[in-house]
Design a protein around this motif. Structure first.
Motif, PDB file in Angstrom:
ATOM      1  N   ARG A 235       0.813  -1.220   0.000  1.00 57.09           N
ATOM      2  CA  ARG A 235       0.000   0.000   0.000  1.00 57.09           C
ATOM      3  C   ARG A 235       0.843   1.264   0.000  1.00 57.09           C
ATOM      4  O   ARG A 235       0.316   2.370  -0.095  1.00 57.09           O
ATOM      5  CB  ARG A 235      -0.909   0.003   1.226  1.00 57.09           C
ATOM      6  N   GLY A 236       2.158   1.104   0.127  1.00 54.49           N
ATOM      7  CA  GLY A 236       3.021   2.267   0.236  1.00 54.49           C
ATOM      8  C   GLY A 236       3.184   2.690   1.685  1.00 54.49           C
ATOM      9  O   GLY A 236       2.714   2.021   2.609  1.00 54.49           O
ATOM     10  N   ASP A 237       3.860   3.806   1.904  1.00 56.58           N
ATOM     11  CA  ASP A 237       4.060   4.313   3.256  1.00 56.58           C
ATOM     12  C   ASP A 237       2.743   4.789   3.864  1.00 56.58           C
ATOM     13  O   ASP A 237       1.846   5.229   3.145  1.00 56.58           O
ATOM     14  CB  ASP A 237       5.054   5.486   3.244  1.00 56.58           C
ATOM     15  N   PRO A 238       2.636   4.731   5.193  1.00 57.82           N
ATOM     16  CA  PRO A 238       1.430   5.249   5.844  1.00 57.82           C
ATOM     17  C   PRO A 238       1.172   6.703   5.458  1.00 57.82           C
ATOM     18  O   PRO A 238       2.103   7.497   5.334  1.00 57.82           O
ATOM     19  CB  PRO A 238       1.748   5.114   7.335  1.00 57.82           C
ATOM     20  N   HIS A 241      -0.014   8.204  -0.844  1.00 62.32           N
ATOM     21  CA  HIS A 241      -1.043   7.980  -1.846  1.00 62.32           C
ATOM     22  C   HIS A 241      -0.715   6.750  -2.688  1.00 62.32           C
ATOM     23  O   HIS A 241      -0.979   6.729  -3.896  1.00 62.32           O
ATOM     24  CB  HIS A 241      -1.219   9.218  -2.718  1.00 62.32           C
ATOM     25  N   GLY A 242      -0.144   5.730  -2.056  1.00 60.28           N
ATOM     26  CA  GLY A 242       0.133   4.481  -2.738  1.00 60.28           C
ATOM     27  C   GLY A 242       1.435   4.473  -3.495  1.00 60.28           C
ATOM     28  O   GLY A 242       2.044   5.514  -3.755  1.00 60.28           O
ATOM     29  N   LEU A 243       1.895   3.276  -3.861  1.00 60.12           N
ATOM     30  CA  LEU A 243       3.179   3.139  -4.542  1.00 60.12           C
ATOM     31  C   LEU A 243       3.215   3.880  -5.872  1.00 60.12           C
ATOM     32  O   LEU A 243       4.237   4.449  -6.249  1.00 60.12           O
ATOM     33  CB  LEU A 243       3.478   1.653  -4.780  1.00 60.12           C
ATOM     34  N   LEU A 244       2.097   3.878  -6.590  1.00 61.03           N
ATOM     35  CA  LEU A 244       2.076   4.516  -7.908  1.00 61.03           C
ATOM     36  C   LEU A 244       2.382   5.995  -7.824  1.00 61.03           C
ATOM     37  O   LEU A 244       3.042   6.560  -8.701  1.00 61.03           O
ATOM     38  CB  LEU A 244       0.717   4.292  -8.570  1.00 61.03           C
TER      39      LEU A 244
END
Length: 422
Positions: A235-238, A241-244
Motif C-alpha cells: 500500500r506504500g508508506d502510511p 497515496h500508494g506506490l504509484l
C-alpha cells in the motif's frame, strides 16, 4: 506469514485450550444478542460498512482486522466463532465447511444473480456456503493518467512493487505468477492448477516453471529494486497515496487489483488502467482472461439475526446500496454500475469472460501459505544475487499439496470450478 509461524499460532491456541482442562464446544448465544461479524475491512471502509449494516436495523458487532485468519482460528478453537465471517477467498471457507462448521446459505439469496465463477456448489452437495459481498478485478495495470504505457513488456524500473502486508506478506507476488500462468496458458490450465485436479504435479509442470522463470528474469534486472519490493508494503508508506504516486525510483506502473484506488486516496482520479497481458514479461499482448477476487460472507451460526444480515447483504438492493455508499464493486449481475470511465471499465471486465478466481484464494490454506513463502524466498534470493532455484521451490510447494492429499485434507466443500468463459 510463514507456515511455521501459523503452526506456532495453532499450537499455542491448542495448548491454552488444553491448559483450561475443558472440551471445546460451541457457545450458545441468545437470539437477542447482537450479530457478531468478523471481516478484514478497517478504516474508512469499516465506517461505510457499519453505516450499511445500521440501515438494516439488526443489532450487530463488527470487528475488522488485518490478521483475520489468525483471529478467526482462535475464535473457532475457543468455541466462540463469529456469527458471520467475511474474508477474501474460499479455500479457507471450504475447509471450515468440510468440517461442518459452516451453515448453508440455501434460500437466503438467489445464486443466479451472481453466476460463475463466483458461485460453485461443492461436488458432494448442492449447498452453497458463501456469497461474494464485494468483488474486485485483477489482471490489470494502473498508470498515471496521461502516461499510458507502450503496448509491450515493461522493464523492472517501470514497476511499483511491494510484497508487505499486515496479514499475509507475499500475496502481491502470487498475483504476478497467477496472471502469467493465465495469460500464457489460458483458463483451462489455470483452473486445473488452482484446483490441483488430476494426476499432474502442477507445481512441477512446465507451465508453472516457465511463468516463475519469467518473473525471476524481470526481478533480476535490478537487485536493488527487488530488495526494495521485498521490504515495501504493497500500500506504500502510511498516509501516502500508494506506490504509484510515491514513484520510488521513477516507477510508473502497478500490477494491482481494482481495490488499489483506495490506496491512492486523493490521487485516485489521476489513475487509469489497462489490461496487464501486453505488459507482463514475455507478453504477447493477447488477453486470455482476467483474474477476479472477492470478499465472501459465510455463516458460522444459524441465528435468525445472522441469516437476516446475509439475506439483506446479498440481495440486489443491499449490494446496490453498498456499491453506492462505498464505491466498491459487486458480483451481483443485477446491480447497476456506478461511477465514471474507470469504474465502468472495471465493471465491464468483471462481467465479461473469461474470468478466473484468484488461484491462491481457492487453494487449501497450507498450499496457499507455501505459495506465499516461495514468492518471498524468490525475491530474497534474487535481491541477494543468488540463484532462486525455482525447481526446488516449486517442489516444496508440491510436497505440501501432496501431503494435504495424503491426509485427506482436501475439503469435500471445495469448489468444482474456478473459471467462467461467459
Amino acid at each position: 506469514m510463514t507456515r511455521r509461524f501459523k503452526v506456532l499460532v495453532v499450537a499455542v491456541v491448542l495448548l491454552l485450550i488444553a491448559a483450561g482442562g475443558a472440551v471445546v464446544g460451541w457457545v450458545q448465544r441468545d437470539d437477542t444478542e447482537p450479530v457478531t461479524i468478523l471481516g478484514t475491512w478497517t478504516g474508512e471502509q469499516e465506517k461505510q460498512f457499519k453505516a450499511l449494516l445500521e440501515g438494516f436495523g439488526i443489532p450487530f458487532r463488527y470487528q475488522g482486522t488485518a490478521a483475520q485468519r489468525e483471529v478467526l482460528l482462535s475464535k473457532v478453537q475457543s468455541g466462540e466463532p463469529p456469527d458471520i465471517v467475511i474474508m477474501p477467498g474460499i479455500g479457507e471457507l471450504a475447509e471450515y465447511a468440510g468440517q461442518d462448521r459452516l451453515e448453508p446459505l440455501d434460500g437466503l439469496y438467489d445464486p443466479r444473480q451472481y453466476g460463475a465463477p463466483w458461485q460453485s456448489p461443492a461436488p458432494s452437495s448442492e449447498h452453497v456456503y458463501w456469497v461474494p459481498v464485494k468483488a474486485d478485478l485483477k489482471s490489470i495495470v494502473w498508470y498515471r493518467r496521461g502516461h499510458r504505457p507502450a503496448n509491450a513488456p515493461a522493464p523492472l524500473d517501470n514497476w511499483c512493487i511491494g510484497m508487505g502486508d499486515d496479514g499475509a506478506s507475499g500475496w502481491p507476488g502470487t498475483d504476478w505468477i497467477e496472471d502469467l500462468v493465465l495469460q500464457r496458458q489460458g483458463p483451462g490450465t489455470y483452473e486445473k492448477w488452482a484446483l490441483g485436479t488430476g494426476p499432474t504435479q502442477w507445481w512441477r509442470s512446465a507451465a508453472l516453471r516457465d511463468a516463475w522463470q519469467a518473473w525471476v528474469r524481470l526481478l533480476g534486472q535490478d537487485k536493488a529494486a527487488a530488495r526494495h519490493a521485498l521490504l515495501t508494503d504493497h500500500r506504500g508508506d502510511p498516509d501516502s497515496h500508494g506506490l504509484l504516486f510515491e514513484g520510488w525510483g521513477g516507477c510508473a506502473l502497478e500490477h494491482q487489483g481494482s481495490f488499489a484506488r483506495s490506496f491512492y486516496a486523493g490521487d485516485a482520479p489521476l489513475a487509469a488502467l489497462t489490461d496487464s497481458a501486453p505488459l507482463l514479461p514475455g507478453g504477447s499482448g493477447r488477453v486470455r482472461g482476467h483474474e477476479v477476487t472477492g470478499d465472501f460472507a459465510a455463516l458460522f451460526s444459524d441465528r435468525p439475526g445472522a441469516r437476516a444480515v446475509i439475506r439483506r447483504l446479498a440481495s440486489r438492493e443491499g449490494q446496490q446500496e453498498w456499491v453506492g455508499r462505498a464505491g466498491v464493486f459487486s458480483a451481483n449481475q443485477q446491480v447497476r454500475p456506478q461511477g465514471g470511465t474507470v469504474e465502468q471499465e472495471i465493471v465491464r471486465r468483471l462481467r465479461e469472460g473469461p474470468r478466473c478466481l484468484d488461484a491462491s484464494d481457492v487453494m487449501a490454506p497450507a498450499v496457499r501459505d507455501a505459495f506465499y513463502e516461495a514468492v518471498l524466498l524468490t525475491l530474497a534470493r534474487v535481491a541477494a544475487g543468488q540463484d532462486p532455484d525455482i525447481p526446488a521451490l516449486l517442489q516444496d510447494v508440491q510436497r505440501v499439496q501432496n501431503a494435504q492429499r495424503a491426509q485427506g485434507a482436501s475439503s469435500r466443500a471445495a469448489p468444482r470450478s474456478v473459471c467462467s468463459t461467459r
